[in-house]
Design a protein around this motif. Structure first.
Motif, short mmCIF file in Angstrom:
data_model
loop_
_atom_site.label_atom_id
_atom_site.label_comp_id
_atom_site.label_asym_id
_atom_site.label_seq_id
_atom_site.Cartn_x
_atom_site.Cartn_y
_atom_site.Cartn_z
N ILE A 113 -57.34 -35.65 -85.28
CA ILE A 113 -57.88 -35.93 -83.94
C ILE A 113 -57.87 -37.45 -83.73
N GLY A 114 -57.74 -37.84 -82.49
CA GLY A 114 -57.69 -39.26 -82.16
C GLY A 114 -59.04 -39.89 -81.93
N GLN A 115 -60.01 -39.08 -81.47
CA GLN A 115 -61.35 -39.61 -81.19
C GLN A 115 -62.37 -38.48 -81.20
N HIS A 116 -63.62 -38.86 -81.31
CA HIS A 116 -64.70 -37.87 -81.24
C HIS A 116 -64.62 -37.18 -79.88
N GLY A 117 -64.85 -35.89 -79.86
CA GLY A 117 -64.81 -35.14 -78.61
C GLY A 117 -63.48 -34.52 -78.28
N ASP A 118 -62.46 -34.83 -79.09
CA ASP A 118 -61.16 -34.19 -78.87
C ASP A 118 -61.25 -32.71 -79.20
N ALA A 119 -60.40 -31.94 -78.54
CA ALA A 119 -60.29 -30.51 -78.83
C ALA A 119 -59.33 -30.31 -80.01
N CYS A 120 -59.42 -29.16 -80.63
CA CYS A 120 -58.50 -28.81 -81.71
C CYS A 120 -57.09 -28.73 -81.13
N PRO A 121 -56.14 -29.46 -81.71
CA PRO A 121 -54.77 -29.41 -81.19
C PRO A 121 -54.09 -28.06 -81.46
N SER A 122 -54.66 -27.26 -82.33
CA SER A 122 -54.06 -25.96 -82.65
C SER A 122 -54.54 -24.85 -81.72
N CYS A 123 -55.87 -24.81 -81.46
CA CYS A 123 -56.40 -23.68 -80.69
C CYS A 123 -57.18 -24.08 -79.44
N GLY A 124 -57.46 -25.39 -79.27
CA GLY A 124 -58.18 -25.85 -78.10
C GLY A 124 -59.69 -25.82 -78.22
N SER A 125 -60.22 -25.35 -79.33
CA SER A 125 -61.66 -25.28 -79.52
C SER A 125 -62.27 -26.67 -79.69
N TYR A 126 -63.52 -26.80 -79.31
CA TYR A 126 -64.26 -28.04 -79.51
C TYR A 126 -65.23 -27.92 -80.68
N GLN A 127 -65.13 -26.86 -81.44
CA GLN A 127 -66.00 -26.65 -82.60
C GLN A 127 -65.37 -27.29 -83.83
N LEU A 128 -65.46 -28.62 -83.87
CA LEU A 128 -64.83 -29.38 -84.94
C LEU A 128 -65.88 -30.09 -85.78
N GLN A 129 -65.67 -30.06 -87.09
CA GLN A 129 -66.50 -30.78 -88.05
C GLN A 129 -65.65 -31.92 -88.60
N VAL A 130 -66.00 -33.16 -88.27
CA VAL A 130 -65.22 -34.31 -88.73
C VAL A 130 -65.29 -34.40 -90.25
N THR A 131 -64.13 -34.59 -90.88
CA THR A 131 -64.08 -34.68 -92.34
C THR A 131 -63.58 -36.04 -92.84
N ASP A 132 -62.75 -36.71 -92.07
CA ASP A 132 -62.18 -38.00 -92.49
C ASP A 132 -61.99 -38.90 -91.28
N GLY A 133 -61.95 -40.20 -91.56
CA GLY A 133 -61.64 -41.17 -90.52
C GLY A 133 -62.85 -41.92 -90.00
N MET A 134 -64.03 -41.71 -90.59
CA MET A 134 -65.23 -42.43 -90.15
C MET A 134 -65.58 -43.57 -91.10
N GLU A 135 -64.75 -43.80 -92.10
CA GLU A 135 -65.05 -44.76 -93.14
C GLU A 135 -64.76 -46.20 -92.71
N LEU A 136 -65.59 -47.09 -93.19
CA LEU A 136 -65.32 -48.51 -93.15
C LEU A 136 -65.73 -49.01 -94.52
N ARG A 137 -64.75 -49.39 -95.33
CA ARG A 137 -65.07 -49.78 -96.70
C ARG A 137 -64.01 -50.72 -97.28
N VAL A 138 -64.43 -51.42 -98.31
CA VAL A 138 -63.52 -52.26 -99.09
C VAL A 138 -62.84 -51.34 -100.08
N LEU A 139 -61.51 -51.29 -100.05
CA LEU A 139 -60.77 -50.47 -101.00
C LEU A 139 -60.54 -51.20 -102.31
N ASP A 140 -60.06 -52.43 -102.22
CA ASP A 140 -59.85 -53.22 -103.43
C ASP A 140 -59.65 -54.69 -103.08
#
Length: 115
Positions: free
Chosen positions: A82-109
């Motif tokens: 998904i591109g942003q919070h509030g986007d619909a599922c690109p597969s089925c159009g549902s808005y019942q999404l649980q964000v799993t990745d992409g919210m991080e801000l961290r030092v990797l190395d």
């Protein structure tokens, strides 16, 4: 622009690491700023560049990795991008999404020189 305070936090992390690990120069810094983290990557890079003179960030190569936002769709049981919070599922159009990745801000190395 909260990116300036984020850049200040990154500098503090680098300085703390330098004290704890006894290094004198930062050669490269790699950050991760997920697409859903609410960070303007260009503004963060600018803020880091403004802070750099006279600090450990001065002269260091700064890379910012931008992983996409990903979510689990409860309706179709798929992991989707998904591109942003509030986007619909690109597969089925549902808005019942649980964000799993992409919210991080961290030092990797960091690459450092301990001279």
């Amino acid at each position: 622009m909260h990116e300036a305070s984020l850049a200040g936090g990154v500098l503090q992390l680098v300085e703390e690491a330098a004290r704890n690990e006894c290094f004198s120069r930062l050669l490269a810094l790699r950050l991760e700023a997920g697409a859903l983290a609410g960070v303007d990557v260009r503004a963060l890079r600018f803020a880091l560049e403004c802070l750099a003179p006279g600090t450990l960030l001065e002269g260091a190569r700064i890379e910012i990795v931008e992983p996409p936002g990903r979510a689990w769709c409860l309706a179709c049981s798929q992991t989707v991008t998904i591109g942003q919070h509030g986007d619909a599922c690109p597969s089925c159009g549902s808005y019942q999404l649980q964000v799993t990745d992409g919210m991080e801000l961290r030092v990797l190395d960091m690459s450092v020189n301990d001279d």
